[in-house]
Design an enzyme around this catalytic site. Structure first.
Site, short mmCIF file in Angstrom:
data_model
loop_
_atom_site.label_atom_id
_atom_site.label_comp_id
_atom_site.label_asym_id
_atom_site.label_seq_id
_atom_site.Cartn_x
_atom_site.Cartn_y
_atom_site.Cartn_z
N HIS A 80 33.87 -15.17 31.52
CA HIS A 80 33.59 -13.75 31.96
C HIS A 80 32.65 -13.52 32.68
CE1 HIS A 80 36.06 -9.55 30.84
NE2 HIS A 80 35.36 -8.95 32.27
N GLU B 71 39.97 -14.10 23.94
CA GLU B 71 37.99 -14.09 24.19
C GLU B 71 37.59 -13.83 23.66
OE1 GLU B 71 36.95 -11.97 27.88
OE2 GLU B 71 38.02 -12.39 29.04
N ARG C 275 42.30 -9.15 33.46
CA ARG C 275 42.38 -9.49 32.31
C ARG C 275 42.85 -10.53 32.11
NH1 ARG C 275 38.15 -6.88 32.37
NH2 ARG C 275 37.33 -5.33 31.53
#
Ligand SMILES: *[C@@H]1O[C@H](CO)[C@@H](O)[C@H](O)[C@H]1NC(C)=O
Ligand SMILES: *[C@@H]1O[C@H](CO)[C@@H](O)[C@H](O)[C@H]1NC(C)=O
Ligand SMILES: *[C@@H]1O[C@H](CO)[C@@H](O)[C@H](O)[C@H]1NC(C)=O
Length: 330
Positions: free
Chosen positions: A293, A275, A246
């Site tokens: 991602h 994000e 993350r």
């Protein structure tokens, strides 16, 4: 007797047949169709259309309609709700403490994501070492090898894995096939780890030995921004950071400083703190490998994840508790 109601919060993309025939045979399936968070709360309240649901299937793509599963949302869920079964390994978008306080059990999809995420991490390791991004840009610009310098082999380089769970272990297996030396740091040694991997109890020691460091740990209060200036200073000069965990685990300003100063030669990133935004300074660094991602973006893995969540819900209906319960609720 009526079947227990399950609310699908998110879009089922692949496992339509399993939803209909498998979960559908033991539960009444409702789909999230409230356009806003406020209307969702209304539907969950007494007399509303979600007032009797016993389990929720959650995918992060429900964020656009209802937002994160924070304490406010958890506290608005009906009394009947016993399980939230999340599609994803990381569950930082759910306030598990608020859920626990209400007696709601949260599950996730640990094993299903391991291989696809490890493939992504291995790609980032290789591509950072070999500097394939610059090479591809050259190829597409018709410059062929002009200006490209030889980069580095994975062979005999030390890969330091922080977090030796399912994904870390799957990455280790891949990297070992490229003759990398595997060292890892965890709270405790992983009893299932291959004996050729070296457990290092001190993270500082691991950082000082690694040519490439891969982050494979969850984001939570303890790990948030846990990787910053202190940790970059402890790394070898010219080392590489790979992050498929993350973005929030890393202090991004410290990462950018470490790249600018040359302390790190490259970074391979799949995740970012804000994000879908990626910091402009990283975008300009052509020594870095950046992905949006992509960890589990495959048909096979996403189907596996959907089916795994249905299995958890089924177990919850049959036994009162889902399978693959998050560690905070065990
Ligand atoms: C919820 O259960 C109550 C009591 O059994 C029932 O009256 C109501 O119609 C149910 N609501 C829904 C949306 O299923
Ligand atoms: C990697 O290490 C092995 C064992 O020490 C050695 O035989 C081999 O030559 C090394 N390879 C490279 C490319 O340095
Ligand atoms: C969850 O969704 C939000 C909003 O679309 C997005 O910014 C975030 O990156 C997503 N998180 C994960 C883990 O997919």
């Amino acid at each position: 007797m009526s079947k227990p109601q399950v609310l699908i919060c998110g879009t089922i993309v692949h496992a339509h047949d399993e939803l209909k025939n498998d979960l559908g045979s033991i539960a009444e399936i409702l789909h999230l169709d409230t356009p806003s968070r406020a209307e969702f709360f209304q539907a969950c309240s007494s007399g509303g259309k979600y007032a009797n649901i016993t389990a929720i299937y959650r995918h992060n793509d429900s964020v656009d309609k209802v937002g994160f599963f924070d304490a406010e949302l958890i506290n608005a869920l009906p009394e009947s709700l016993k399980s939230i079964c999340h599609n994803g390994a990381g569950y930082d978008q759910i306030d598990v403490h608020a859920a626990k306080a209400r007696g709601i059990t949260v599950s996730h999809t640990p094993a299903a994501v391991d291989d696809a995420t490890a493939d992504t991490a291995m790609f980032l390791v290789l591509s950072s070492l070999r500097q394939y991004y610059r090479a591809e840009v050259n190829a597409r610009l018709g410059k062929f090898k002009a200006g490209l310098k030889p980069a580095h082999d994975p062979e005999n380089k030390t890969l330091g894995i922080i977090g030796m769970g399912g994904i870390g272990s799957a990455l280790a297996k891949r990297a070992a096939a490229f003759d990398m030396k595997i060292i890892y740091h965890n709270r405790n040694p992983n009893p299932n780890a291959d004996p050729s991997y070296t457990y290092i109890s001190s993270q500082q020691e691991l950082l000082s030995q690694s040519d490439v460091v891969s982050l494979n740990l969850p984001l939570n209060k303890d790990t948030e921004k846990s990787f910053g200036k202190t940790q970059f200073d402890q790394m070898k000069t010219g080392a590489i950071l790979v992050n498929t965990a993350r973005g929030g685990v890393v202090d991004e300003e410290a990462l950018i400083d470490a790249l600018n100063s040359g302390k790190l030669s490259s970074a391979g990133l799949d995740v970012y703190p804000a994000e879908p935004k990626i910091d402009e300074r990283l975008i300009k660094m052509d020594q870095c490998i950046l992905l949006p991602h992509m960890g589990t973006e495959t048909v096979e893995t996403q189907k596996k994840m959907e089916v795994q969540v249905f299995g958890s819900i089924k177990t919850a209906i049959q036994t009162g508790k889902p399978s693959f319960i998050v560690k905070e609720h065990k």
